[in-house]
Write an enzyme that holds these catalytic residues in place. Structure first.
Site, PDB file in Angstrom:
ATOM      1  N   CYS A 166      15.174 -29.431 -68.498  1.00  0.00           N
ATOM      2  CA  CYS A 166      15.735 -30.445 -67.605  1.00  0.00           C
ATOM      3  C   CYS A 166      15.406 -31.843 -68.133  1.00  0.00           C
ATOM      4  O   CYS A 166      15.928 -32.827 -67.649  1.00  0.00           O
ATOM      5  CB  CYS A 166      15.200 -30.273 -66.196  1.00  0.00           C
ATOM      6  SG  CYS A 166      13.428 -30.221 -66.079  1.00  0.00           S
ATOM      7  N   HIS A 167      14.551 -31.894 -69.132  1.00  0.00           N
ATOM      8  CA  HIS A 167      14.215 -33.212 -69.681  1.00  0.00           C
ATOM      9  C   HIS A 167      15.361 -33.715 -70.551  1.00  0.00           C
ATOM     10  O   HIS A 167      15.360 -34.857 -70.975  1.00  0.00           O
ATOM     11  CB  HIS A 167      12.933 -33.117 -70.506  1.00  0.00           C
ATOM     12  CG  HIS A 167      12.964 -32.102 -71.592  1.00  0.00           C
ATOM     13  ND1 HIS A 167      12.751 -30.763 -71.364  1.00  0.00           N
ATOM     14  CD2 HIS A 167      13.216 -32.227 -72.907  1.00  0.00           C
ATOM     15  CE1 HIS A 167      12.865 -30.109 -72.511  1.00  0.00           C
ATOM     16  NE2 HIS A 167      13.151 -30.962 -73.466  1.00  0.00           N
ATOM     17  N   TYR A 207      23.368 -36.460 -65.473  1.00  0.00           N
ATOM     18  CA  TYR A 207      23.435 -35.834 -64.154  1.00  0.00           C
ATOM     19  C   TYR A 207      24.904 -35.713 -63.768  1.00  0.00           C
ATOM     20  O   TYR A 207      25.348 -34.712 -63.230  1.00  0.00           O
ATOM     21  CB  TYR A 207      22.708 -36.703 -63.128  1.00  0.00           C
ATOM     22  CG  TYR A 207      21.247 -36.868 -63.452  1.00  0.00           C
ATOM     23  CD1 TYR A 207      20.328 -35.879 -63.079  1.00  0.00           C
ATOM     24  CD2 TYR A 207      20.775 -37.971 -64.163  1.00  0.00           C
ATOM     25  CE1 TYR A 207      18.983 -36.010 -63.389  1.00  0.00           C
ATOM     26  CE2 TYR A 207      19.433 -38.105 -64.470  1.00  0.00           C
ATOM     27  CZ  TYR A 207      18.541 -37.127 -64.093  1.00  0.00           C
ATOM     28  OH  TYR A 207      17.218 -37.248 -64.408  1.00  0.00           O
ATOM     29  N   ASN A 219      13.278 -27.907 -60.249  1.00  0.00           N
ATOM     30  CA  ASN A 219      13.126 -26.995 -61.382  1.00  0.00           C
ATOM     31  C   ASN A 219      11.758 -26.321 -61.352  1.00  0.00           C
ATOM     32  O   ASN A 219      10.739 -26.979 -61.473  1.00  0.00           O
ATOM     33  CB  ASN A 219      13.280 -27.795 -62.680  1.00  0.00           C
ATOM     34  CG  ASN A 219      13.185 -26.913 -63.905  1.00  0.00           C
ATOM     35  OD1 ASN A 219      12.939 -25.707 -63.793  1.00  0.00           O
ATOM     36  ND2 ASN A 219      13.375 -27.494 -65.066  1.00  0.00           N
ATOM     37  N   GLU A 241      12.025 -33.552 -79.970  1.00  0.00           N
ATOM     38  CA  GLU A 241      13.226 -32.805 -80.334  1.00  0.00           C
ATOM     39  C   GLU A 241      14.162 -33.634 -81.201  1.00  0.00           C
ATOM     40  O   GLU A 241      15.262 -33.219 -81.508  1.00  0.00           O
ATOM     41  CB  GLU A 241      13.955 -32.370 -79.060  1.00  0.00           C
ATOM     42  CG  GLU A 241      13.079 -31.530 -78.155  1.00  0.00           C
ATOM     43  CD  GLU A 241      13.818 -31.064 -76.905  1.00  0.00           C
ATOM     44  OE1 GLU A 241      14.855 -31.658 -76.565  1.00  0.00           O
ATOM     45  OE2 GLU A 241      13.351 -30.101 -76.299  1.00  0.00           O
TER      46      GLU A 241
END
Length: 126
Positions: free
Chosen positions: A53-54, A22, A45, A80
């Site tokens: 945004c994760h 952040y 979001n 991911e």
DNA sequence: AAAATGACTGGTA
DNA sequence: TTACCAGCCATTT
């Protein structure tokens, strides 16, 4: 364009398998002290999975929150390739830093060194 | 217009 | 190491 939109635009640049924070995001938009506001923007979001945004986590390596639930966030990250253990992520390896030279108004200044500095992962493991 | 809020941060205990 | 606390800022009451 509002603050919120700029934040969302930037988040789209975070590559798969990497994460940012952040705080870093706040700096990228030109407001280094607005991390709180950044978090708020992400919470707003409109398209949770499309806009990654994760991939935004805490500076201390903690996972942070997620509008669809933290569990969901962790699952997405792992899918991911991001290693999440004991609720932590090794920023020393997966931290993605925005290329400041290509954005925002001119008030950038050196702010921080390279990849060293943040990190807060427990060395004691087993 | 003024006060509260939150997906946070860094320092201290 | 975890826990608590004051500080921060765009948005929302």
């Amino acid at each position: 364009m509002g603050f919120k939109l700029r934040v969302l635009e930037l988040v789209r640049l975070v590559p798969r398998g990497k994460v940012t924070t952040y705080k870093e995001l706040a700096r990228a938009v030109g407001k280094p002290l607005a991390w709180r506001a950044v978090a708020r923007a992400l919470a707003q979001n409109p398209h949770p999975v499309e806009i990654p945004c994760h991939r935004v986590v805490r500076s201390d390596g903690g996972v942070g929150g997620y509008s669809l639930g933290v569990g969901r966030k962790i699952r997405l990250l792992r899918a991911e390739g991001v290693v999440v253990e004991r609720g932590r992520i090794d920023l020393g390896k997966l931290f993605f830093r925005f290329d400041v030279s290509s954005s925002v108004s001119g008030d950038n200044r050196s702010s921080r060194g390279p990849a060293s500095g943040r990190r807060r992962l427990s060395p004691a493991l087993s």
